[in-house]
Design a protein around this motif. Structure first.
Motif, mmCIF file in Angstrom:
data_model
loop_
_atom_site.group_PDB
_atom_site.id
_atom_site.type_symbol
_atom_site.label_atom_id
_atom_site.label_comp_id
_atom_site.label_asym_id
_atom_site.label_seq_id
_atom_site.Cartn_x
_atom_site.Cartn_y
_atom_site.Cartn_z
ATOM 1 N N UNK A 38 -8.850 17.342 1.775
ATOM 2 C CA UNK A 38 -9.458 16.998 3.068
ATOM 3 C C UNK A 38 -10.563 15.956 2.889
ATOM 4 N N UNK A 39 -11.340 16.113 1.851
ATOM 5 C CA UNK A 39 -12.430 15.164 1.623
ATOM 6 C C UNK A 39 -11.896 13.764 1.361
ATOM 7 N N UNK A 40 -10.895 13.657 0.508
ATOM 8 C CA UNK A 40 -10.342 12.332 0.205
ATOM 9 C C UNK A 40 -9.641 11.750 1.432
ATOM 10 N N UNK A 41 -8.986 12.610 2.210
ATOM 11 C CA UNK A 41 -8.333 12.117 3.425
ATOM 12 C C UNK A 41 -9.357 11.583 4.417
ATOM 13 N N UNK A 42 -10.533 12.219 4.474
ATOM 14 C CA UNK A 42 -11.565 11.745 5.403
ATOM 15 C C UNK A 42 -12.096 10.385 4.991
ATOM 16 N N UNK A 43 -11.956 10.054 3.699
ATOM 17 C CA UNK A 43 -12.438 8.758 3.228
ATOM 18 C C UNK A 43 -11.464 7.626 3.535
ATOM 19 N N UNK A 44 -10.224 7.955 3.822
ATOM 20 C CA UNK A 44 -9.209 6.915 4.001
ATOM 21 C C UNK A 44 -9.376 6.118 5.280
ATOM 22 N N UNK A 45 -10.070 6.723 6.263
ATOM 23 C CA UNK A 45 -10.297 6.004 7.508
ATOM 24 C C UNK A 45 -11.391 4.943 7.292
ATOM 25 N N UNK A 46 -11.163 3.696 7.702
ATOM 26 C CA UNK A 46 -12.206 2.662 7.542
ATOM 27 C C UNK A 46 -13.477 3.043 8.293
ATOM 28 N N UNK A 47 -14.598 2.603 7.768
ATOM 29 C CA UNK A 47 -15.898 2.870 8.393
ATOM 30 C C UNK A 47 -16.338 1.644 9.190
ATOM 31 N N UNK A 48 -16.667 1.854 10.441
ATOM 32 C CA UNK A 48 -17.205 0.789 11.272
ATOM 33 C C UNK A 48 -18.724 0.855 11.199
ATOM 34 N N UNK A 49 -19.324 -0.061 10.488
ATOM 35 C CA UNK A 49 -20.768 -0.080 10.272
ATOM 36 C C UNK A 49 -21.351 -1.283 10.995
ATOM 37 N N UNK A 50 -21.942 -1.029 12.171
ATOM 38 C CA UNK A 50 -22.423 -2.125 13.023
ATOM 39 C C UNK A 50 -21.260 -3.080 13.285
ATOM 40 N N UNK A 51 -21.376 -4.310 12.813
ATOM 41 C CA UNK A 51 -20.317 -5.303 13.070
ATOM 42 C C UNK A 51 -19.370 -5.445 11.887
ATOM 43 N N UNK A 52 -19.494 -4.568 10.903
ATOM 44 C CA UNK A 52 -18.685 -4.683 9.687
ATOM 45 C C UNK A 52 -17.737 -3.496 9.589
ATOM 46 N N UNK A 53 -16.507 -3.777 9.263
ATOM 47 C CA UNK A 53 -15.507 -2.726 9.051
ATOM 48 C C UNK A 53 -15.244 -2.643 7.551
ATOM 49 N N UNK A 54 -15.452 -1.472 6.986
ATOM 50 C CA UNK A 54 -15.404 -1.315 5.532
ATOM 51 C C UNK A 54 -14.392 -0.248 5.168
ATOM 52 N N UNK A 55 -13.537 -0.591 4.190
ATOM 53 C CA UNK A 55 -12.625 0.390 3.620
ATOM 54 C C UNK A 55 -13.304 1.021 2.418
ATOM 55 N N UNK A 56 -13.272 2.335 2.379
ATOM 56 C CA UNK A 56 -13.934 3.046 1.287
ATOM 57 C C UNK A 56 -12.981 4.072 0.710
ATOM 58 N N UNK A 57 -13.038 4.218 -0.594
ATOM 59 C CA UNK A 57 -12.246 5.214 -1.287
ATOM 60 C C UNK A 57 -13.164 6.002 -2.206
ATOM 61 N N UNK A 58 -12.691 7.162 -2.629
ATOM 62 C CA UNK A 58 -13.545 8.011 -3.467
ATOM 63 C C UNK A 58 -12.705 8.721 -4.512
ATOM 64 N N UNK A 59 -13.356 9.084 -5.606
ATOM 65 C CA UNK A 59 -12.754 9.893 -6.661
ATOM 66 C C UNK A 59 -13.569 11.174 -6.787
ATOM 67 N N UNK A 60 -12.885 12.256 -7.174
ATOM 68 C CA UNK A 60 -13.564 13.547 -7.252
ATOM 69 C C UNK A 60 -13.239 14.250 -8.556
ATOM 70 N N UNK A 61 -14.255 14.947 -9.079
ATOM 71 C CA UNK A 61 -14.074 15.804 -10.245
ATOM 72 C C UNK A 61 -14.538 17.206 -9.897
ATOM 73 N N UNK A 62 -13.797 18.229 -10.335
ATOM 74 C CA UNK A 62 -14.070 19.615 -9.948
ATOM 75 C C UNK A 62 -14.175 20.490 -11.185
#
Length: 784
Positions: free
Chosen positions: A457-481
């Motif tokens: 769920x956490x990684x899926x939530x990161x797949x949506x691009x972030x709209x930051x003011x006038x900038x649209x940013x794609x972000x990805x993440x890695x996780x260790x457990x």
């Protein structure tokens, strides 16, 4: 000191006087009389019993007229004394007594003692054994009881003891016991002891009266100071009556509560505060409950912090109070002071927030997360310590932060923190450890599968691009457990395991998650061993350079070679750069290694035909070095290689980490004739800003796109766009990873300048280059 002076000092300690006590002496004397009169009922009762006993035993042996007269005077004298002594106490706002009244009491006591003394003096010498025992018991009892009854009035008590003791001695002397001097001495010692105890008790009694008077004086002074304090200080005073209502309401107190004096006095203080408690404020309810308990039990309290709502404003008050008691020791209310500590409380809360929470995202910080992890893993049973530790790291945050600015980077971190928060419930502790590192502590997970589902769920939530003011940013993440207690049962081990799992996730291609397993620990140990061996390899020059040819599609000829370093390991044989270059970059060993590769490549390329170039990769760490230009020029000078025959390959990360420094370095290198190629173009941001502001000679198309060129239309579009962009900017292009003839033909059709890959040749050591060039020349002639 003379005897008179000592007597005077002794009297001053036990007898009130205007010389010592001033106007308060008359009040002290009244207190002495009141103390004596308070016990009169018991004394009268005891005196009646004594009188009846004497009459009963001696009624048939002595004249009844004489005994009756004596009994009447003995009993009635006490009743008259009780009434008369009360009349001597005058009311002057408070009870008072004059010195004359005290002297009258001394004479009255002396007279009464003489009346009682007549019985032992006159009757004891002729009494039988039972009569003697009766009189002795009565006399000794009266000596003790009367002395302590009158101890508050030391002069009256002294007269009583002296007269009764003298009468007893006289009675003994006139009886058959007169021949026993020891009896006389014992009686005198007994009387003297009682006299000394009476004087001591009287001093203590008067000392207490004086102390109370001093306390009262200080209380009045304090009350005066408090009134002045109340009028001029920022704090406010409060005092309640026994039933809990405020006794006095000052203007300052009314202003603080935002109410009128009448409103404040309509209900008890505790109920009044209850109306100001903010709804759903746990700390406020607890503080008010504690205050109520203290007031109920009569326990003083200090600096009790209570949040209240005054109008719409949340204020913090600090309350201190102690119970009040009247002269009989009964509770008579409370007195305390209140202080508005709103500013101090907010400052303290801010400090606590800074100490435990991240100021940017509002999440827990490293300190609070570490404490929570320690508590979770070090207390309770193994079952209660069960938890999951999750590290989340953004894959491309540094590029975003450096290319789009720190303001956008901060917005992104806030957005990521909020996304993670929405994926977890309140039981999960979420923290930002620093930079783009986030951590989650999940207590008592239902199962390993539940942890895995949360990671998805956490990684899926990161797949949506972030709209930051006038900038649209794609972000990805890695996780260790890491799981407790499976992977470790102490914070240090768990943190290490989660970190290794995160490293494994990044190594697996990023944008994924990994749970810790034993193989990761072994891999980490191998990396540590590799770091150590890498240092030894640098010292003993166990490295060699392999060269991969670059083929010009137009001329159908070799135009240069890319230098690729290999490690001749003593045990493992030939090791490729993909295994040790990342380790060298992490440890900083890439700088001496890269310098050696540059010098060796220039030295070996100098022996090639003059039209061939050599391409050498510069890591971002090397490129940021202030001495990179000097190192390059020294390598050229030592080898004799012409600057235009050297091509340095750099990545986008080397440019964005230090924009101004990178621009200056590129200009310095190109001004000296060295060529510069941008490696792996298309895999990073591929910002046009780099190509506009940084002067280069070539774009290298990453093999990721080339290998899919004949099967993926998107890869074809990317390659086409890169070649078209290079043409427009008058840059050359080199495609890496060419393995098939179809890829070569397609690249030639698209207008690519050079290719390199297994289709042309595998990398080869320097001694094989001469034969490869001869063979290539023959093949070129044969093709024509």
């Amino acid at each position: 000191m003379t005897l008179k002076a000592r007597w005077r000092a002794l009297l001053d300690e036990a007898v009130p006087g205007e010389a010592i006590d001033g106007p308060k002496a008359k009040y002290f004397r009244a207190r002495q009389l009141q103390a004596v009169r308070r016990l009169f009922p018991l004394v009268i009762l005891g005196n009646v019993f004594n009188t009846v006993a004497v009459l009963t035993h001696f009624g048939d042996r002595l004249p009844m007229l004489w005994l009756g007269l004596w009994a009447t005077v003995a009993v009635a004298g006490l009743g008259v004394g009780y009434l008369w002594w009360g009349a001597l106490i005058k009311e002057q706002g408070r009870p008072a007594a004059s010195p004359a009244a005290m002297r009258l009491i001394v004479w009255h006591v002396a007279f009464y003692t003489l009346v009682w003394s007549a019985v032992p003096v006159l009757v004891f010498p002729g009494a039988d054994h039972n009569g003697e025992m009766l009189l002795a018991t009565v006399t000794v009892g009266m000596l003790c009881a009367g002395g302590f009854l009158l101890s508050a009035h030391v002069l009256a008590a002294s007269a009583y003891i002296v007269i009764l003791t003298a009468a007893s001695v006289s009675a003994l002397l006139r009886s058959t016991y007169g021949q026993y001097p020891m009896l006389m001495l014992l009686l005198l010692a007994y009387g003297s002891t009682i006299l000394g105890m009476v004087w001591s008790s009287s001093r203590v009694f008067l000392s207490r009266l004086r102390a109370e008077a001093e306390t009262e004086r200080q209380a009045q002074l304090i009350d005066l100071l408090l009134r002045d304090f109340e009028e001029h200080a920022s704090d406010w005073l409060w005092e309640t009556q026994p039933h809990g209502h405020l006794r006095h309401v000052s203007r300052h107190l009314a202003s603080t509560f935002g109410m009128s004096a009448e409103q404040l006095q309509q209900r008890p203080f505790v109920e009044l505060l209850a109306t100001l408690i903010p709804a759903d404020h746990v700390e406020a309810r607890d503080a008010h409950a504690h205050l109520s308990q203290c007031l109920l039990r009569g326990v003083a309290f200090r600096d009790l912090e209570l949040p209240v709502l005054v109008g719409d404003d949340l204020r913090w008050w600090s309350l201190t109070a102690k119970p009040l008691f009247d002269e009989q020791g009964r509770a008579s209310g409370w007195r305390g002071v209140g202080r508005d500590i709103t500013s101090a409380r907010r400052a303290r809360d801010d400090l606590a927030r800074l100490a435990n929470f991240d100021s940017l995202t509002g999440l827990a910080n490293r300190h609070r997360f570490g404490e929570a992890l320690s508590r979770m893993t070090q207390t309770g049973s193994p079952e209660s310590r069960r938890c999951a530790l999750m590290f989340l790291d953004l894959d491309n945050f540094k590029n975003i932060n450096d290319s789009l600015g720190h303001a956008v980077g901060d917005l992104l971190l806030r957005s990521v923190g909020e996304r993670i928060r929405q994926c977890v419930d309140e039981s999960v502790l979420l923290a930002r450890l620093g930079g783009d590192e986030f951590a989650l502590l999940m207590p008592h997970p239902a199962s390993v599968q539940a942890v895995a589902e949360l990671a998805e769920r956490l990684l899926a939530s990161m797949n949506e691009p972030c709209q930051l003011d006038d900038v649209r940013v794609d972000v990805r993440a890695s996780m260790g457990i890491a799981l407790c207690p499976i992977d470790g049962d102490d914070p240090e081990t768990l943190l290490k395991c989660a970190d290794l799992a995160l490293y494994a996730a990044k190594a697996a291609g990023r944008n994924t998650w990994r749970m810790f397993d034993a193989a990761m620990a072994e891999s980490a140990r191998n990396r540590v061993r590799l770091q150590h061996e890498l240092g030894e390899a640098l010292a003993s020059e166990q490295f060699t350079i392999y060269y991969q040819p670059q083929w010009h599609l137009g001329e159908q000829a070799v135009v240069g070679f890319e230098a690729l370093v290999r490690w001749h390991h003593a045990e493992r044989g030939l090791i490729g750069p993909a295994e040790f270059i990342p380790v060298a970059e992490e440890t900083g060993q890439i700088v001496p290694l890269g310098t050696w590769v540059l010098r060796q490549a220039c030295r070996e390329a100098a022996a090639w035909p003059a039209h061939l170039r050599v391409s050498v990769n510069l890591s971002a760490v090397q490129f940021r070095s202030s001495a990179v230009v000097e190192v390059v020029m020294q390598a050229l000078a030592d080898s004799g290689l012409a600057p235009e025959r050297l091509e340095l390959e750099i990545t986008e990360s080397a440019l964005i980490e230090d924009y101004e420094g990178a621009q200056a370095t590129l200009m310095a290198l190109r001004s000296r004739g060295v060529r510069v190629a941008l490696d792996d173009f298309g895999t990073g941001y591929s910002s046009l800003a780099y190509l506009r502001h940084f002067q280069m000679d070539k774009l290298k198309i990453d093999g990721l796109f080339v290998r899919s060129l004949d099967s993926d239309t998107e890869a074809q579009a990317v390659v086409t766009a890169i070649i078209s962009l290079a043409r427009a900017l008058h840059l050359e292009t080199t495609a890496e990873g060419v393995e098939t003839r179809a890829q070569k033909l397609m690249l030639r059709a698209l207008g690519c300048d050079d290719i390199q890959g297994y289709l042309v040749s595998r990398p080869m050591p320097a001694p094989q280059i001469r034969d490869f060039l001869i063979r290539s020349a023959h093949e070129q002639v044969a093709s024509h």
